[in-house]
Design an enzyme around this catalytic site. Structure first.
Site, mmCIF file in Angstrom:
data_model
loop_
_atom_site.group_PDB
_atom_site.id
_atom_site.type_symbol
_atom_site.label_atom_id
_atom_site.label_comp_id
_atom_site.label_asym_id
_atom_site.label_seq_id
_atom_site.Cartn_x
_atom_site.Cartn_y
_atom_site.Cartn_z
ATOM 1 N N ASP A 28 7.436 -17.075 4.717
ATOM 2 C CA ASP A 28 6.553 -17.202 5.167
ATOM 3 C C ASP A 28 5.851 -18.067 5.812
ATOM 4 O O ASP A 28 6.279 -19.519 5.312
ATOM 5 C CB ASP A 28 5.648 -16.760 3.744
ATOM 6 C CG ASP A 28 4.627 -15.615 3.388
ATOM 7 O OD1 ASP A 28 4.378 -14.394 3.778
ATOM 8 O OD2 ASP A 28 3.338 -16.580 3.836
ATOM 9 N N LYS A 33 2.340 -19.947 -0.746
ATOM 10 C CA LYS A 33 2.644 -19.233 -1.241
ATOM 11 C C LYS A 33 4.680 -18.735 -1.564
ATOM 12 O O LYS A 33 4.953 -18.871 -2.266
ATOM 13 C CB LYS A 33 2.544 -18.115 -0.275
ATOM 14 C CG LYS A 33 2.854 -16.149 -0.979
ATOM 15 C CD LYS A 33 2.724 -15.265 0.248
ATOM 16 C CE LYS A 33 1.473 -15.134 0.233
ATOM 17 N NZ LYS A 33 1.452 -14.043 1.009
ATOM 18 N N THR A 83 -0.450 -5.926 8.532
ATOM 19 C CA THR A 83 -0.981 -5.507 9.779
ATOM 20 C C THR A 83 -2.368 -5.145 9.016
ATOM 21 O O THR A 83 -3.047 -3.270 8.602
ATOM 22 C CB THR A 83 -0.192 -3.412 10.117
ATOM 23 O OG1 THR A 83 -0.030 -2.940 9.211
ATOM 24 C CG2 THR A 83 0.804 -4.613 11.334
ATOM 25 N N THR A 119 3.644 -1.428 8.127
ATOM 26 C CA THR A 119 3.357 -0.492 8.856
ATOM 27 C C THR A 119 2.522 -0.174 9.851
ATOM 28 O O THR A 119 1.467 -1.176 10.011
ATOM 29 C CB THR A 119 2.567 0.245 8.225
ATOM 30 O OG1 THR A 119 2.865 0.441 6.751
ATOM 31 C CG2 THR A 119 1.403 1.702 8.521
ATOM 32 N N LEU A 250 -3.695 14.884 -7.505
ATOM 33 C CA LEU A 250 -4.891 15.162 -7.074
ATOM 34 C C LEU A 250 -5.993 14.981 -8.140
ATOM 35 O O LEU A 250 -6.309 15.742 -9.290
ATOM 36 C CB LEU A 250 -4.410 16.394 -7.898
ATOM 37 C CG LEU A 250 -4.148 17.963 -6.592
ATOM 38 C CD1 LEU A 250 -4.183 19.196 -7.047
ATOM 39 C CD2 LEU A 250 -5.342 17.476 -5.748
ATOM 40 N N GLY A 257 -8.444 3.039 -2.789
ATOM 41 C CA GLY A 257 -8.600 1.733 -1.738
ATOM 42 C C GLY A 257 -7.510 1.456 -1.344
ATOM 43 O O GLY A 257 -6.743 2.140 -2.267
ATOM 44 N N CYS A 260 -3.593 -0.250 1.440
ATOM 45 C CA CYS A 260 -2.905 0.607 2.441
ATOM 46 C C CYS A 260 -3.989 1.653 2.590
ATOM 47 O O CYS A 260 -4.091 1.419 4.151
ATOM 48 C CB CYS A 260 -1.852 0.993 1.981
ATOM 49 S SG CYS A 260 -0.313 -0.422 1.763
ATOM 50 N N LYS A 323 -6.775 0.032 -8.927
ATOM 51 C CA LYS A 323 -5.595 1.168 -9.617
ATOM 52 C C LYS A 323 -5.654 0.135 -10.573
ATOM 53 O O LYS A 323 -4.847 -0.967 -10.946
ATOM 54 C CB LYS A 323 -5.090 1.965 -8.960
ATOM 55 C CG LYS A 323 -3.538 0.801 -7.893
ATOM 56 C CD LYS A 323 -2.333 1.775 -8.031
ATOM 57 C CE LYS A 323 -1.205 0.809 -7.470
ATOM 58 N NZ LYS A 323 -0.221 1.396 -6.811
HETATM 59 C C1 UDX Z 1 -0.203 4.061 -2.043
HETATM 60 C C2 UDX Z 1 0.551 4.719 -1.547
HETATM 61 O O1 UDX Z 1 1.128 5.346 -2.846
HETATM 62 C C3 UDX Z 1 2.445 4.117 -0.712
HETATM 63 O O2 UDX Z 1 3.369 5.371 -0.584
HETATM 64 C C4 UDX Z 1 2.023 3.282 0.412
HETATM 65 O O3 UDX Z 1 3.429 2.920 1.111
HETATM 66 C C5 UDX Z 1 0.860 2.537 0.331
HETATM 67 O O4 UDX Z 1 -0.368 2.989 -0.381
HETATM 68 P P1 UDX Z 1 -1.043 1.925 -2.889
HETATM 69 O O5 UDX Z 1 -1.928 1.714 -2.658
HETATM 70 O O6 UDX Z 1 -0.255 0.460 -3.755
HETATM 71 O O7 UDX Z 1 -0.262 2.864 -2.241
HETATM 72 O O8 UDX Z 1 -1.296 3.063 -4.275
HETATM 73 P P2 UDX Z 1 -1.666 4.166 -5.148
HETATM 74 O O9 UDX Z 1 -1.467 5.079 -6.454
HETATM 75 O O10 UDX Z 1 -0.822 5.325 -3.970
HETATM 76 O O11 UDX Z 1 -3.005 4.817 -4.860
HETATM 77 C C6 UDX Z 1 -4.001 4.712 -3.727
HETATM 78 C C7 UDX Z 1 -5.408 4.686 -4.345
HETATM 79 O O12 UDX Z 1 -5.069 5.950 -4.490
HETATM 80 C C8 UDX Z 1 -5.380 4.130 -5.168
HETATM 81 O O13 UDX Z 1 -7.056 3.248 -5.283
HETATM 82 C C9 UDX Z 1 -6.013 5.018 -6.834
HETATM 83 O O14 UDX Z 1 -6.901 4.799 -8.054
HETATM 84 C C10 UDX Z 1 -6.633 6.306 -6.033
HETATM 85 N N1 UDX Z 1 -5.687 7.266 -6.219
HETATM 86 C C11 UDX Z 1 -4.964 7.714 -6.792
HETATM 87 C C12 UDX Z 1 -6.647 8.883 -6.574
HETATM 88 O O15 UDX Z 1 -7.847 7.943 -6.844
HETATM 89 N N2 UDX Z 1 -6.147 9.724 -6.997
HETATM 90 C C13 UDX Z 1 -5.152 10.066 -7.243
HETATM 91 O O16 UDX Z 1 -4.750 10.860 -7.814
HETATM 92 C C14 UDX Z 1 -3.559 9.094 -6.850
#
Ligand code: UDX
Length: 434
Positions: A28, A33, A83, A119, A250, A257, A260, A323
């Site tokens: 890196d 880091k 990215t 990605t 769901l 947020g 990703c 989350k």
């Molecule tokens: C996501 C994808 O799940 C993963 O496959 C990809 O590689 C990267 O993006 P991540 O960003 O770690 O992963 O979080 P994820 O658990 O998917 O949650 C994303 C956001 O959606 C969070 O803010 C979460 O609070 C929200 N969420 C998730 C909801 O609002 N409702 C849900 O039912 C699930």
């Protein structure tokens, strides 16, 4: 193997690959880091990561460096740099991908495999493949689907492995190399899908687009449920029993947020427009708009619950991370709600089990309390914006009720037992629930 870029993706990949027996060097450009990782310290909160780092380092299978030359000697190189969204645009910024490949090229040897995990917009791999081939090496694309908080689990036991390769012997050989790299998962029966480069890149964009759409779909239903006096949680349970739909992902509330989904759906739509197929994913603009509307709605619910008088009122904001099981605040809907309430003049006190340091560095104007109960004390309203177990399971309405000034709770994640909170004398507001 080498892993280039040691952020969420790369650091976890490096540690996980060492844990299944590979000899790994993580590289890196960020000295701090790399130094932290070399000491077995994870630069971010991720369950099990430090354990794997320490084991790998102690076993002599895992090292970190800032020098690209240290990638020499590795036969497989994973590209895991970020990215991000381009400033002022929706497209992905490929600066780090291009810089990493450029820096790696002089160190590639004949028959090395470069596996892209970042990605990227479809077409990136094809653009890079010729340059990698000119160095005698082979490029494959191997997208990553890990979720933060489950990153180690998802890397070691993925639900599928996708490898995109060029046609011909070199591509086929590189696919075999990756099959060997992932041997434990492959032997355990993990589906291993071989595609062309473009399909592999698209799989990642399509998966994230589908997931984002699923969340915005249920949140759109929440808007309707609210107007109709229905309950979106029960609705989700009922439609989720249809296995074609499924209950997972769901979860209604203030929406998605993180580092990703928001940027990836924007980059996906931007790339589709470049390809002249913008209309095919026009719905993603709507998915984004529905998602952002949920944050407005949560703020409005707090304002209404306070009788329109927000200025100087104390609001306890439970959650800052995008989350649970994460300290990541990138594009966090939770923090966005807190910042907006502060902007309306509320005396906001944010608490979070993991993300206070990141949140307070990014938004020093907000009040913070490390202790949940300190945040609740004397609050005129409580808003739950990240569904940590500390709030969802382990906070009793009676306990919280004894601390606050006003028993008003806005459940931005539809994660509380509304009946229990009402029975304890609280005014409860969900997001499209009854
Ligand atoms: C996501 C994808 O799940 C993963 O496959 C990809 O590689 C990267 O993006 P991540 O960003 O770690 O992963 O979080 P994820 O658990 O998917 O949650 C994303 C956001 O959606 C969070 O803010 C979460 O609070 C929200 N969420 C998730 C909801 O609002 N409702 C849900 O039912 C699930």
């Amino acid at each position: 193997m080498s892993v280039i870029g040691c952020g969420y993706l790369g650091a976890v990949h490096a540690a996980a690959m060492a844990s299944i027996g590979h000899d790994v060097i993580g590289i890196d450009v960020d000295e701090r880091k790399a130094a932290a990782l070399a000491d077995g310290i994870a630069p971010f909160f991720e369950p099990r990561l430090e354990e794997l780092l320490r084991e790998g380092i102690a076993a002599g299978r895992l090292r970190f460096s800032t020098r690209m030359a240290d990638a020499e000697g590795a036969t497989v190189h994973f590209l895991a740099v970020g990215t991000p969204q381009q400033p002022g645009a929706h497209a992905a910024d490929l600066r780090f991908v291009d810089a990493a490949v450029e820096a790696l090229l002089p160190h590639l040897r004949a028959d090395d495999v470069l596996a892209g995990k970042s990605t990227v917009p479809v077409g990136t791999a094809a653009r890079l493949a010729d340059r990698v081939a000119a160095a005698g090496a082979t490029l494959v694309w191997n997208p990553e689907f890990l979720r933060e908080g489950w990153a180690v689990h998802d890397t070691l036991t993925p639900d599928r492995i996708v490898v995109g390769a060029t046609e011909g012997d070199a591509g086929a050989r590189a696919v075999d190399v990756l099959r060997d790299v992932y041997r434990p998962a492959v032997d355990a029966g993990t589906p291993f899908l071989v595609t062309d480069l473009a399909t592999a890149e698209l799989v990642k964009g399509a998966a994230n687009a589908f997931l984002a759409t699923k969340i915005s779909f249920i949140n759109a239903m929440a808007e309707i449920a609210e107007a109709a006096g229905a309950d979106v949680r029960l609705l989700a349970d009922a439609i989720g029993h249809d296995t074609r739909i499924g209950r997972r992902y769901l979860g209604s509330g203030i929406g998605f947020g993180g580092g990703c989904l928001p940027k990836d759906i924007r980059a996906f739509a931007a790339r589709a427009e470049e390809l002249g197929r913008g209309e095919a994913v026009g719905f993603l603009h709507e998915v984004d708009a529905i998602n952002l509307r949920r944050r407005d709605r949560a703020v409005q619910l707090v304002v209404d619950a306070l009788g329109g008088r927000v200025f100087g009122r104390r609001v306890a904001v439970l959650g800052a991370a995008f989350k649970p099981f994460s300290d990541d605040i990138r594009d966090s809907p939770a923090l966005d709600v807190a910042v907006r309430l502060r902007g309306l003049g509320a005396d906001v006190v944010v608490t979070d089990p993991a993300a206070i340091d990141n949140a307070s560095a990014a938004h020093p104007q907000l009040g913070y309390a490390r202790d949940r109960d300190d945040a609740l004390r004397d609050a005129d309203a409580v808003v739950i914006v990240t569904e940590w177990d500390e709030y969802r399971r382990h906070l009793s309405p009676e306990h919280a009720g004894a601390l606050v000034r006003g028993r008003v709770v806005i459940d931005g994640r539809n994660c509380l037992d509304a009946g229990a909170w009402r029975a304890a004398g609280w005014t409860y507001h969900g997001m499209g629930t009854r």
